[in-house]
Design a protein around this motif. Structure first.
Motif, PDB file in Angstrom:
ATOM      1  N   VAL A  40      33.821   7.130 -29.835  1.00 26.52           N
ATOM      2  CA  VAL A  40      34.871   7.759 -29.034  1.00 26.52           C
ATOM      3  C   VAL A  40      35.034   9.191 -29.511  1.00 26.52           C
ATOM      4  O   VAL A  40      35.282   9.429 -30.690  1.00 26.52           O
ATOM      5  CB  VAL A  40      36.198   6.998 -29.178  1.00 26.52           C
ATOM      6  CG1 VAL A  40      37.257   7.622 -28.282  1.00 26.52           C
ATOM      7  CG2 VAL A  40      36.012   5.530 -28.834  1.00 26.52           C
ATOM      8  N   LEU A  41      34.891  10.142 -28.596  1.00 23.82           N
ATOM      9  CA  LEU A  41      34.969  11.544 -28.954  1.00 23.82           C
ATOM     10  C   LEU A  41      36.320  12.136 -28.579  1.00 23.82           C
ATOM     11  O   LEU A  41      36.998  11.653 -27.675  1.00 23.82           O
ATOM     12  CB  LEU A  41      33.871  12.330 -28.234  1.00 23.82           C
ATOM     13  CG  LEU A  41      32.421  11.930 -28.524  1.00 23.82           C
ATOM     14  CD1 LEU A  41      31.481  12.768 -27.676  1.00 23.82           C
ATOM     15  CD2 LEU A  41      32.093  12.099 -29.995  1.00 23.82           C
ATOM     16  N   SER A  42      36.682  13.198 -29.268  1.00 28.61           N
ATOM     17  CA  SER A  42      37.854  13.981 -28.866  1.00 28.61           C
ATOM     18  C   SER A  42      37.477  14.797 -27.628  1.00 28.61           C
ATOM     19  O   SER A  42      36.297  14.916 -27.285  1.00 28.61           O
ATOM     20  CB  SER A  42      38.268  14.915 -29.996  1.00 28.61           C
ATOM     21  OG  SER A  42      37.241  15.875 -30.243  1.00 28.61           O
ATOM     22  N   ALA A  43      38.479  15.378 -26.976  1.00 28.95           N
ATOM     23  CA  ALA A  43      38.206  16.203 -25.803  1.00 28.95           C
ATOM     24  C   ALA A  43      37.288  17.373 -26.161  1.00 28.95           C
ATOM     25  O   ALA A  43      36.350  17.695 -25.418  1.00 28.95           O
ATOM     26  CB  ALA A  43      39.515  16.715 -25.206  1.00 28.95           C
ATOM     27  N   LYS A 163      40.547  13.463 -23.512  1.00 32.92           N
ATOM     28  CA  LYS A 163      39.330  12.642 -23.533  1.00 32.92           C
ATOM     29  C   LYS A 163      39.345  11.602 -22.432  1.00 32.92           C
ATOM     30  O   LYS A 163      38.290  11.232 -21.898  1.00 32.92           O
ATOM     31  CB  LYS A 163      39.162  11.984 -24.899  1.00 32.92           C
ATOM     32  CG  LYS A 163      40.290  11.035 -25.310  1.00 32.92           C
ATOM     33  CD  LYS A 163      40.083  10.519 -26.732  1.00 32.92           C
ATOM     34  CE  LYS A 163      41.221   9.606 -27.166  1.00 32.92           C
ATOM     35  NZ  LYS A 163      41.049   9.150 -28.573  1.00 32.92           N
ATOM     36  N   TYR A 164      40.534  11.115 -22.054  1.00 32.16           N
ATOM     37  CA  TYR A 164      40.625  10.117 -20.986  1.00 32.16           C
ATOM     38  C   TYR A 164      40.279  10.736 -19.634  1.00 32.16           C
ATOM     39  O   TYR A 164      39.623  10.107 -18.804  1.00 32.16           O
ATOM     40  CB  TYR A 164      42.021   9.495 -20.953  1.00 32.16           C
ATOM     41  CG  TYR A 164      42.379   8.767 -22.229  1.00 32.16           C
ATOM     42  CD1 TYR A 164      41.498   7.840 -22.790  1.00 32.16           C
ATOM     43  CD2 TYR A 164      43.575   9.016 -22.879  1.00 32.16           C
ATOM     44  CE1 TYR A 164      41.814   7.176 -23.969  1.00 32.16           C
ATOM     45  CE2 TYR A 164      43.903   8.358 -24.059  1.00 32.16           C
ATOM     46  CZ  TYR A 164      43.014   7.442 -24.599  1.00 32.16           C
ATOM     47  OH  TYR A 164      43.314   6.787 -25.758  1.00 32.16           O
ATOM     48  N   GLU A 165      40.726  11.961 -19.411  1.00 29.86           N
ATOM     49  CA  GLU A 165      40.388  12.645 -18.163  1.00 29.86           C
ATOM     50  C   GLU A 165      38.877  12.850 -18.062  1.00 29.86           C
ATOM     51  O   GLU A 165      38.271  12.628 -17.002  1.00 29.86           O
ATOM     52  CB  GLU A 165      41.099  14.000 -18.100  1.00 29.86           C
ATOM     53  CG  GLU A 165      42.609  13.898 -17.950  1.00 29.86           C
ATOM     54  CD  GLU A 165      43.290  15.252 -18.060  1.00 29.86           C
ATOM     55  OE1 GLU A 165      42.579  16.277 -18.010  1.00 29.86           O
ATOM     56  OE2 GLU A 165      44.530  15.300 -18.197  1.00 29.86           O
ATOM     57  N   ILE A 166      38.257  13.275 -19.159  1.00 32.31           N
ATOM     58  CA  ILE A 166      36.813  13.526 -19.154  1.00 32.31           C
ATOM     59  C   ILE A 166      36.047  12.220 -18.962  1.00 32.31           C
ATOM     60  O   ILE A 166      35.113  12.142 -18.156  1.00 32.31           O
ATOM     61  CB  ILE A 166      36.378  14.227 -20.452  1.00 32.31           C
ATOM     62  CG1 ILE A 166      37.027  15.609 -20.540  1.00 32.31           C
ATOM     63  CG2 ILE A 166      34.864  14.338 -20.530  1.00 32.31           C
ATOM     64  CD1 ILE A 166      36.842  16.313 -21.858  1.00 32.31           C
ATOM     65  N   ARG A 167      36.456  11.186 -19.700  1.00 30.16           N
ATOM     66  CA  ARG A 167      35.772   9.901 -19.571  1.00 30.16           C
ATOM     67  C   ARG A 167      35.940   9.339 -18.156  1.00 30.16           C
ATOM     68  O   ARG A 167      35.017   8.771 -17.592  1.00 30.16           O
ATOM     69  CB  ARG A 167      36.349   8.917 -20.605  1.00 30.16           C
ATOM     70  CG  ARG A 167      35.566   7.633 -20.743  1.00 30.16           C
ATOM     71  CD  ARG A 167      34.233   7.842 -21.412  1.00 30.16           C
ATOM     72  NE  ARG A 167      33.443   6.618 -21.424  1.00 30.16           N
ATOM     73  CZ  ARG A 167      32.192   6.536 -21.825  1.00 30.16           C
ATOM     74  NH1 ARG A 167      31.569   7.619 -22.259  1.00 30.16           N
ATOM     75  NH2 ARG A 167      31.531   5.397 -21.792  1.00 30.16           N
ATOM     76  N   MET A 168      37.111   9.528 -17.568  1.00 31.12           N
ATOM     77  CA  MET A 168      37.362   9.059 -16.209  1.00 31.12           C
ATOM     78  C   MET A 168      36.506   9.832 -15.210  1.00 31.12           C
ATOM     79  O   MET A 168      35.963   9.259 -14.265  1.00 31.12           O
ATOM     80  CB  MET A 168      38.851   9.227 -15.879  1.00 31.12           C
ATOM     81  CG  MET A 168      39.290   8.541 -14.599  1.00 31.12           C
ATOM     82  SD  MET A 168      39.299   6.749 -14.773  1.00 31.12           S
ATOM     83  CE  MET A 168      38.953   6.269 -13.082  1.00 31.12           C
ATOM     84  N   TYR A 169      36.380  11.126 -15.418  1.00 36.81           N
ATOM     85  CA  TYR A 169      35.549  11.946 -14.531  1.00 36.81           C
ATOM     86  C   TYR A 169      34.093  11.485 -14.572  1.00 36.81           C
ATOM     87  O   TYR A 169      33.438  11.362 -13.528  1.00 36.81           O
ATOM     88  CB  TYR A 169      35.652  13.422 -14.931  1.00 36.81           C
ATOM     89  CG  TYR A 169      34.731  14.327 -14.135  1.00 36.81           C
ATOM     90  CD1 TYR A 169      35.079  14.730 -12.854  1.00 36.81           C
ATOM     91  CD2 TYR A 169      33.521  14.748 -14.667  1.00 36.81           C
ATOM     92  CE1 TYR A 169      34.232  15.547 -12.114  1.00 36.81           C
ATOM     93  CE2 TYR A 169      32.662  15.566 -13.938  1.00 36.81           C
ATOM     94  CZ  TYR A 169      33.021  15.953 -12.661  1.00 36.81           C
ATOM     95  OH  TYR A 169      32.171  16.758 -11.923  1.00 36.81           O
ATOM     96  N   LEU A 170      33.575  11.216 -15.767  1.00 33.62           N
ATOM     97  CA  LEU A 170      32.196  10.746 -15.894  1.00 33.62           C
ATOM     98  C   LEU A 170      32.015   9.397 -15.210  1.00 33.62           C
ATOM     99  O   LEU A 170      30.993   9.138 -14.572  1.00 33.62           O
ATOM    100  CB  LEU A 170      31.797  10.658 -17.372  1.00 33.62           C
ATOM    101  CG  LEU A 170      31.781  11.979 -18.152  1.00 33.62           C
ATOM    102  CD1 LEU A 170      31.422  11.732 -19.610  1.00 33.62           C
ATOM    103  CD2 LEU A 170      30.803  12.960 -17.520  1.00 33.62           C
TER     104      LEU A 170
END
Length: 395
Positions: A40-43, A163-170
């Protein structure tokens, strides 16, 4: 083990040029890279990962060795100050990433994704980051046509905050070719790595998960990226909110509304759309990377097909062509020609000012141009494409 401490540049690093960064750079992320990387990565680390991906050419594995200026990274991240110690901490997250694979004996192995992730400085004290994927991981970064991939511009993930926004976008990028799909609430939490969150139990309730994670993520994605999406939730009676099902619908991609979301009460339009889809083998050719282009082509073909004033004309390469002639031409368009037009538009989209006029002209000329392209030596293809049409015709 990756090197992660700052040091003077070695001979190899001093010969490498710093990568040229741009938020317009495209990223090609393989499906295995999305699915098999552990951690799990940081933003910041997610964005640094994408900055690296934007620097490599997925067709050339010798581009895996990348040098990036710290000042360029801070500019990309929108940071006025970015301490070297912060850069090292963020880089360490990439250095610790593992991926899972099977060897010839079919044993599962956990290997480093990167062989080099460390900072160094030159004689002038300027700080750089050196990133290189490991030899074992190269198949996750290159020759992506064989494993499938998602493609998006760097500016999309850079615009997101968490990080949740980025993971959701992917996740949405990976699923967008479906246009509308269902997923279980618990499965979505796994996608976002919420099962590894310290306060995981606080996300057991859909109401709390939606308030804290899902709703703000979708809001940010809709406002800041090339995707527009809506979602709904349906609880499973008697089984609690954790067993509920979410439905996601992609409304538009890159500002283009998907065909299914065009509201029309005209049954003839629907019939035209279905006939054209069958003609071009829509279900066989559409995928996550071309869906928006294919949908745009279908819409334009429908509009031409449904035109009443067949005697009126449209300019194609500065020549007026009657609608009736366009209709006849479009009824013969094949799936190969549609894919050809998709590739041409993707290659030149930044230069095109009038998308409808450009695609209409490309469709009209597709059969002839495709034959000519096949006669051209492969190395001359780019020059041929750029010289065949004047983009002024589409303004």
């Amino acid at each position: 083990m990756c090197e992660k401490n700052i040091k003077p540049a070695d001979k190899n690093e001093s010969t490498l040029e710093a990568a040229k960064l741009s938020t317009e750079n495209m990223i090609s992320r393989s499906q295995p890279l999305y699915n098999t990387v552990e951690g799990v990565l940081s933003a910041k680390a997610y964005k640094l990962f994408d900055i690296y991906l934007s620097c490599i050419n997925p067709q050339k594995d010798d581009t895996c060795d990348v040098i990036i200026r710290k000042t360029d990274i801070s500019d990309m991240l929108g940071l006025k100050r970015f301490k070297t110690s912060d850069l090292i901490i963020t880089a360490n997250e990439l250095g610790d990433l593992k991926f899972c694979c099977r060897n010839v004996s079919k044993d599962y192995l956990r290997l480093n994704l990167f062989s080099f992730v460390h900072a160094f400085h030159n004689d002038n004290g300027e700080v750089f980051l050196h990133v290189k994927c490991s030899e074992e991981a190269k198949r996750l970064f290159f020759n992506l046509e064989t494993v499938g991939y998602i493609k998006y511009q760097l500016k999309n993930t850079l615009a997101l905050s968490t990080k949740y926004e980025i993971r959701m976008y992917l996740y949405l990028q990976k699923q967008k070719h479906l246009k509308k799909w269902n997923t279980k609430f618990n499965d979505l939490k796994k996608v976002l790595f919420l099962e590894e969150a310290e306060n995981m139990s606080s996300y057991d309730s859909y109401k709390e998960f939606n308030r804290r994670v899902l709703s703000p993520s979708i809001k940010s994605i809709n406002e800041k990226t090339d995707l527009k999406v809506e979602y709904s939730y349906k609880a499973v009676r008697g089984k609690g909110s954790a067993s509920g099902v979410l439905t996601f619908t992609i409304l538009s991609i890159g500002g283009m509304v998907l065909l299914e979301n065009i509201k029309s009460n005209d049954s003839k339009y629907e019939e035209s759309s279905e006939r054209i889809k069958q003609q071009i083998g829509y279900d066989m050719i559409v995928d996550t990377n071309n869906v928006v282009y294919v949908d745009q082509i279908v819409r334009i073909m429908c509009d031409i097909d449904m035109a009443d004033d067949v005697k009126s004309a449209i300019k194609i390469n500065s020549i007026s062509v009657p609608i009736s002639q366009l209709q006849a031409k479009f009824k013969a368009i094949t799936e190969e020609e549609v894919l050809y037009v998709c590739e041409k538009y993707r290659a030149e989209s930044k230069k095109v000012k009038n998308v409808r006029s450009y695609i209409t002209s490309c469709l009209y000329n597709a059969a002839e141009n495709l034959k000519l392209d096949k006669l051209k030596p492969k190395d001359d293809f780019d020059d041929f494409v750029s010289n065949f049409h004047s983009l002024d015709d589409y303004e």
